[in-house]
Design a protein around this motif. Structure first.
Motif, short mmCIF file in Angstrom:
data_model
loop_
_atom_site.label_atom_id
_atom_site.label_comp_id
_atom_site.label_asym_id
_atom_site.label_seq_id
_atom_site.Cartn_x
_atom_site.Cartn_y
_atom_site.Cartn_z
N GLY A 193 0.79 -1.22 0.00
CA GLY A 193 0.00 0.00 0.00
C GLY A 193 0.82 1.27 0.00
O GLY A 193 1.96 1.29 0.49
N SER A 194 0.27 2.31 -0.58
CA SER A 194 0.76 3.69 -0.47
C SER A 194 2.12 3.98 -1.10
O SER A 194 2.89 4.78 -0.56
N PRO A 195 2.46 3.40 -2.27
CA PRO A 195 3.73 3.80 -2.89
C PRO A 195 3.57 4.92 -3.91
O PRO A 195 4.56 5.38 -4.47
N THR A 196 2.33 5.37 -4.15
CA THR A 196 2.06 6.23 -5.31
C THR A 196 2.89 7.51 -5.30
O THR A 196 3.50 7.87 -6.31
N ARG A 197 2.93 8.20 -4.16
CA ARG A 197 3.67 9.46 -4.12
C ARG A 197 5.18 9.23 -4.27
O ARG A 197 5.88 10.01 -4.92
N LEU A 198 5.66 8.14 -3.71
CA LEU A 198 7.08 7.82 -3.86
C LEU A 198 7.42 7.56 -5.32
O LEU A 198 8.47 8.00 -5.81
N LEU A 199 6.55 6.84 -6.02
CA LEU A 199 6.78 6.56 -7.43
C LEU A 199 6.76 7.86 -8.24
O LEU A 199 7.59 8.05 -9.13
N ALA A 200 5.84 8.74 -7.92
CA ALA A 200 5.73 10.01 -8.64
C ALA A 200 6.97 10.87 -8.44
O ALA A 200 7.35 11.67 -9.31
#
Length: 540
Positions: A193-200
């Protein structure tokens, strides 16, 4: 639910996930589709090759309410009967806005009622800015909701697959705790869960930590989903670490911003001179053609192109797994961005994790490519170092000859090596000498095992002064330190590397008698014969 693994490489796998709609081959990416705002139609997404999509059950609940239960997802989205539909629960909206007006039980039951094939529980995503205490409390609440969701699903007897998100973010100890707790619950699929901002933000190295932390705890028999991962440049990395499923709206979000995806990066359409792709969109249009289209048509065509690139990359990853070349694809892709290259270097920390999951044998035997800088910690190299230092027992001999700069493989047929063996035999010293080859990045390779895969089945380039050569020297030094009682003298011979190697070994191993010689087999044999005669004389 059943998940069958049909091919493996590194920690990645090609699998078959059975759902009530049929079998979904993994790795698979679900394009995010909005049932109320479609730039590109579901039919077009299917024609590109995607039989797996994800939509938001919370948005459908807000728009349709009870009517959604009658219409069902296939009708609402317009999908074919064999397309696997995954639904999110509204957790993204919860993370963005801090509140949604539906309970975990309500949204789970709604997903089951509208015909979701794969449903996600309403967890609490970890925000990067949250305090450690807040993350602990949210993780505990997510675990409580997970237990409740399984009970709710069991009570209605649904055959929908249930996803258990594992939260904790970059707080790796909390993430590990969450993974251990969730792994004891019988979810069909687990999710990071919650990797979206890190990937961006291109923080791929932190995502590596998160994936390995989760994968180290959850059952290997279950697929793992990585939320929000949808750029082709990072899919090989995520698959190599063990992720099986992905979802993303990147294809359409990038298209709206005029961005053109490729497997090695993203371009602004306005900055391109040619379209470096052969998909149907890029065969039909030129850059100028696309720029002249009305904005909504250009957005649609770019979205289609981006999906073609994602499909191509997933197929390339699968083929690489079948061929046992995933590491090589990974090395290429991870040079697309400094953040990815840092993530690739981070794999050195997790080389034991990868080596344990990487199959020793399987598939067609192919030579591997070794590159300077990152091939040193690929599983095959790591495996050889372990074997030669822990499982191999060298013969007791008076003299060890370390041959460098050998050009032909297998090494025992190299002309220089054959000449050395022939000359040693001529002077009657062959049975008192042990020969090994120094070959970065593997390090020491005893001649009697040089045809063990992939010691000879490879192509490589490693310069003399590279860190890989230094690490290989360290491995040879450890070998000599362990087996120093087996040899009276060490002779290092070669054309170039031998002097650099000899100097390095002499500094590290003062207890050994080390000599360095240029590669002249006849003179070398005479030196060995003379030394052996001295030994015989001194021991009488």
């Amino acid at each position: 639910m059943s998940f069958e693994v049909v091919a493996k490489d590194l920690a990645g796998r090609v699998g078959r996930l059975r759902t009530r709609k049929g079998t979904l081959e993994t790795p698979a990416l679900a394009p995010v589709v909005n049932p109320f705002k479609s730039t590109i139609s579901i039919k077009e997404i299917e024609e590109i090759g995607f039989k797996f999509v994800i939509t938001n059950a919370y948005i459908i609940w807000r728009r349709y309410g009870e009517l959604g239960k009658e219409l069902k997802l296939d009708s609402i989205l317009g999908t074919s009967s064999d397309v696997v539909i995954m639904t999110d629960s509204g957790a993204y909206q919860l993370m963005e806005y801090g509140y949604i007006d539906v309970s975990p039980d309500q949204i789970l039951l709604y997903q089951l009622d509208i015909g979701s094939d794969i449903a996600v529980i309403l967890d609490i995503p970890t925000r990067p800015e949250s305090s450690r205490r807040a993350v602990w409390l949210e993780v505990e609440e997510t675990i409580r909701r997970a237990m409740r969701a399984l009970a709710v699903k069991s009570s209605v007897g649904s055959d929908t697959l249930l996803v258990g998100p594992i939260q904790g973010g970059t707080h790796l100890d909390i993430l590990r705790y969450s993974a251990r707790k969730m792994s004891k619950l019988p979810f069909d699929i687990y999710a990071v869960g919650s990797p979206t901002r890190l990937l961006a933000e291109y923080e791929f190295s932190k995502v590596v930590d998160m994936i390995v932390t989760v994968k180290s705890e959850v059952p290997l028999s279950k697929p793992v989903h990585l939320f929000g991962a949808g750029h082709p440049i990072m899919l090989a990395l995520a698959v190599a670490l063990g992720c099986d499923l992905f979802d993303s709206a990147s294809y359409i979000l990038y298209a709206r911003d005029g961005r053109y995806m490729t497997p090695h990066g993203t371009y602004r359409l306005s900055e391109l001179k040619v379209l470096p792709c052969n998909c149907p969109v890029c065969r039909k249009y030129t850059v100028e053609d696309l720029l002249e289209l009305p904005s909504h048509e250009r957005e649609r065509e770019l979205a289609k192109h981006n999906l073609y690139v994602l499909k191509y990359e997933l197929d390339s990853i699968k083929q690489a797994i079948y061929e046992g070349r995933l590491w090589e694809l990974l090395e290429v892709r991870c040079r697309s961005h400094p953040g990815l290259y840092r993530a690739l270097k981070k794999l050195r920390k997790y080389r034991k994790y990868i080596e344990e999951l990487d199959p020793v044998t399987g598939g067609e035997i192919r030579g591997i490519f070794l590159y300077e800088g990152t091939s040193y910690f690929r599983p095959e190299v790591e495996r050889h170092r372990y074997r030669v230092l822990n499982l191999y027992e060298p013969p007791a001999r008076d003299v060890l000859i370390v041959v460098t700069d050998v050009e032909k493989k297998p090494f025992h047929i190299d002309p220089s090596v054959r000449k050395i063996l022939s000359e040693l035999s001529r002077v009657g010293a062959l049975n008192r000498v042990h020969v090994l080859v120094f070959y970065p990045p593997f390090g020491p390779i005893p001649l009697e095992v040089d045809d063990v895969y992939p010691l000879s089945q490879n192509e490589s380039y490693v310069s003399i002064v590279s860190p890989d050569t230094k690490r290989a020297i360290d491995t040879l030094a450890r070998y000599l330190r362990k087996f120093c009682q087996r040899y009276r003298k060490v002779l290092v011979v070669g054309k170039v590397t031998h002097r650099y190697l000899g100097d390095a070994l002499t500094k590290k191993l003062s207890m050994l008698d080390i000599e360095v010689h240029d590669l002249d087999p006849r003179l070398l044999a005479e030196r060995v014969r003379k030394y052996l005669k001295e030994i015989s004389t001194s021991t009488r």
